[in-house]
Design an enzyme around this catalytic site. Sequence first.
Site, short mmCIF file in Angstrom:
data_model
loop_
_atom_site.label_atom_id
_atom_site.label_comp_id
_atom_site.label_asym_id
_atom_site.label_seq_id
_atom_site.Cartn_x
_atom_site.Cartn_y
_atom_site.Cartn_z
N ASP A 92 4.21 6.17 0.16
CA ASP A 92 3.45 5.87 -0.49
C ASP A 92 3.31 6.99 -1.55
OD1 ASP A 92 0.26 6.44 -0.46
OD2 ASP A 92 -0.04 7.81 0.92
N HIS A 106 4.05 0.82 -8.48
CA HIS A 106 4.66 0.30 -7.64
C HIS A 106 5.85 -0.31 -8.43
CE1 HIS A 106 0.51 0.50 -5.93
NE2 HIS A 106 -0.28 -0.21 -6.55
N LEU A 156 21.13 -6.37 9.39
CA LEU A 156 19.99 -5.36 9.21
C LEU A 156 18.78 -6.53 9.44
CD1 LEU A 156 18.29 -2.57 8.52
CD2 LEU A 156 17.98 -3.69 6.13
C1 FPP Z 1 0.69 3.29 -1.90
O1 FPP Z 1 1.10 4.05 -2.56
C2 FPP Z 1 1.97 1.51 -2.14
C3 FPP Z 1 1.25 0.86 -1.67
C4 FPP Z 1 -0.15 0.35 -1.36
C5 FPP Z 1 1.44 -0.84 -2.29
C6 FPP Z 1 3.18 -0.55 -1.98
C7 FPP Z 1 4.26 -1.30 -2.74
C8 FPP Z 1 5.34 -1.26 -2.73
C9 FPP Z 1 5.98 0.15 -2.84
C10 FPP Z 1 6.52 -2.37 -3.85
C11 FPP Z 1 6.06 -3.05 -3.13
C12 FPP Z 1 6.88 -3.92 -2.90
C13 FPP Z 1 6.46 -5.21 -1.51
C14 FPP Z 1 7.57 -5.72 -1.94
C15 FPP Z 1 5.63 -6.10 -2.22
P1 FPP Z 1 -0.25 3.91 -3.67
O2 FPP Z 1 -0.93 3.29 -4.80
O3 FPP Z 1 -1.39 4.08 -2.99
O4 FPP Z 1 -0.23 5.77 -4.22
P2 FPP Z 1 -1.28 5.98 -4.14
O5 FPP Z 1 -1.57 6.49 -2.48
O6 FPP Z 1 -0.51 7.82 -5.21
O7 FPP Z 1 -2.47 5.68 -5.03
#
Ligand code: FPP
Length: 253
Positions: free
Chosen positions: A28, A45, A139
Amino acid sequence: MPADAAIAALPIAETALKIPAHIAVIMDGNGRWAKARGKARTEGHVEGVKALRRLVNLAMAYGVRHLTVYSFSSENWRRPPEEVSFIFSLLRRFVASDLDTLHANNVRVRIIGSPEGLDPGLTRMIEGVQLKTLHNTGLELIVAFNYGGKGEIVEAARRIARDVAAGRLSANDINEASFARYLMTADTPDPDLIIRTSGEQRLSNFLLWQGAYAELVFLEENWPDFGETGFVKALTEYSRRKRRFGDVEAQEP
Ligand code: FPP
């Protein structure tokens, strides 16, 4: 007090690290990381994928057997469509750029989540990734994509109901162990440790059944900043916890 202030207080060297067999991670804070730098959320991202790569390498280096990462939740469809399609494209790009290396490192990749809303090309890609790495013995990397814990439990109940109706299962044989076999994680032990970054302290519909006895560790840093320091901090905190599983004395699973 920040979530991980108490964790930082103990010198890492003084704690013998226990390595959890299964770590699950809520990645997150990509959006906040980007906002703090005046960048578009999508750039957060992109950095998040780099942090994911670091996590996989750390898990291999430290001998973790199973690693589950939450990369798109069933609730994430509420985001702007451009962001949703960007995260989808990241999954494709991650597979294109990293699958050969993962395979060469003997990593078995599984993707759990609902097929609903995924285009047939993506579904085929997911099947291909799983098939290619099926016999790997290192893994196990489980990518939760279009995943929601409540939805998973409902789907398991639906399949159980069908099996009972068809006479393949007796209602008397439904118990915790048999129920768990209908979950998407049927062949994987429950997570010992769930890490969430960005200071938020909730599960957000992640591994609701499987996480019943997981230790939860919350790190203040945003996901793109995650690396070995955060990883070891989480392991240190995990190692200090006394896992009781409802009993009075500390137990090992
Ligand atoms: C949370 O940050 C992250 C996500 C919803 C997406 C997670 C995705 C990745 C780490 C990369 C994608 C990897 C693959 C393999 C698809 P947020 O956007 O909720 O952050 P915020 O809470 O600060 O807005």
